[in-house]
Scaffold this motif. Sequence first.
Motif, PDB file in Angstrom:
ATOM      1  N   PHE A 168       0.826  -1.202   0.000  1.00  0.00           N
ATOM      2  CA  PHE A 168       0.000   0.000   0.000  1.00  0.00           C
ATOM      3  C   PHE A 168       0.866   1.260   0.000  1.00  0.00           C
ATOM      4  O   PHE A 168       0.602   2.217  -0.747  1.00  0.00           O
ATOM      5  N   PHE A 169       1.910   1.280   0.819  1.00  0.00           N
ATOM      6  CA  PHE A 169       2.779   2.455   0.874  1.00  0.00           C
ATOM      7  C   PHE A 169       3.560   2.627  -0.432  1.00  0.00           C
ATOM      8  O   PHE A 169       3.825   3.762  -0.856  1.00  0.00           O
ATOM      9  N   VAL A 170       3.934   1.518  -1.064  1.00  0.00           N
ATOM     10  CA  VAL A 170       4.596   1.621  -2.368  1.00  0.00           C
ATOM     11  C   VAL A 170       3.638   2.196  -3.401  1.00  0.00           C
ATOM     12  O   VAL A 170       4.027   2.990  -4.265  1.00  0.00           O
ATOM     13  N   LEU A 171       2.355   1.817  -3.326  1.00  0.00           N
ATOM     14  CA  LEU A 171       1.348   2.367  -4.225  1.00  0.00           C
ATOM     15  C   LEU A 171       1.236   3.872  -4.055  1.00  0.00           C
ATOM     16  O   LEU A 171       1.174   4.628  -5.042  1.00  0.00           O
ATOM     17  N   VAL A 172       1.210   4.329  -2.812  1.00  0.00           N
ATOM     18  CA  VAL A 172       1.168   5.773  -2.550  1.00  0.00           C
ATOM     19  C   VAL A 172       2.431   6.444  -3.086  1.00  0.00           C
ATOM     20  O   VAL A 172       2.387   7.555  -3.637  1.00  0.00           O
ATOM     21  N   GLY A 173       3.581   5.772  -2.941  1.00  0.00           N
ATOM     22  CA  GLY A 173       4.824   6.326  -3.451  1.00  0.00           C
ATOM     23  C   GLY A 173       4.833   6.452  -4.966  1.00  0.00           C
ATOM     24  O   GLY A 173       5.317   7.449  -5.511  1.00  0.00           O
TER      25      GLY A 173
END
Length: 228
Positions: A168-173
């Motif tokens: 999820f955090f990679v998606l936001v990144g």
Amino acid sequence: MRKRCKLLITGWLLFTGFATTHAQDEVVTEHDSLSRAINNEVSVLVDSARIPQKPIKDMSTWRPDPKRALWLALVIPGGGQIYNRKYWKLPLVYGGFIGCLYAMNWNNTMYKDYSQAYIDLMDNDPGTQSYNQFLHNGAKIDSGNEERYKKLFKQRKDRYRRWRDMSFFVLVGVYALSVVDAYVDAELSVFDISKDLSLRIEPTILDTHTSKNPINASAVGLQCSINF
């Protein structure tokens, strides 16, 4: 008497002809003036009704607006790249989104399966044995290996939960990176680099400050200069 009558008749005829001619000239003049006025009115109406043509944009001199690129990238993923006409970046942007979404979904599924297996193993209920799908080669859980499997299932469910959150955090990144890329790309599109950009390397005398004597404190070196 006859001569006087002839003169009167001749004068009357001349006067009548002159009056008729003058009247015809006035009629013709009024007709011409009316025709010109009607033509002028028609021309004004045609000019006012004519749709103005927009000037054709020269796409070779078009430059993107950084603020518009930023807002489009915020609202629509990849919209900034489309606005900047950098279509080759779209597979990278959408590939990153699709990869992160797939990883997040897969890790979430595995996390739920191992969580349920761990719960079923902890409750000692013979009717709940979802953990058997993770056993291979006919292996069974008994009192001798139960603690080892509890620890194994707990580690795996925690691992997949951590990987799901990381996805999820990679998606936001990836989303933030696409926004920054669109804005910076639009800003750099108006950055003019001269065609005279060149690198020149030439020898020079360097001052090493090792002695008060300028001859002993000098050394030969190379210097680089960039012209733009």
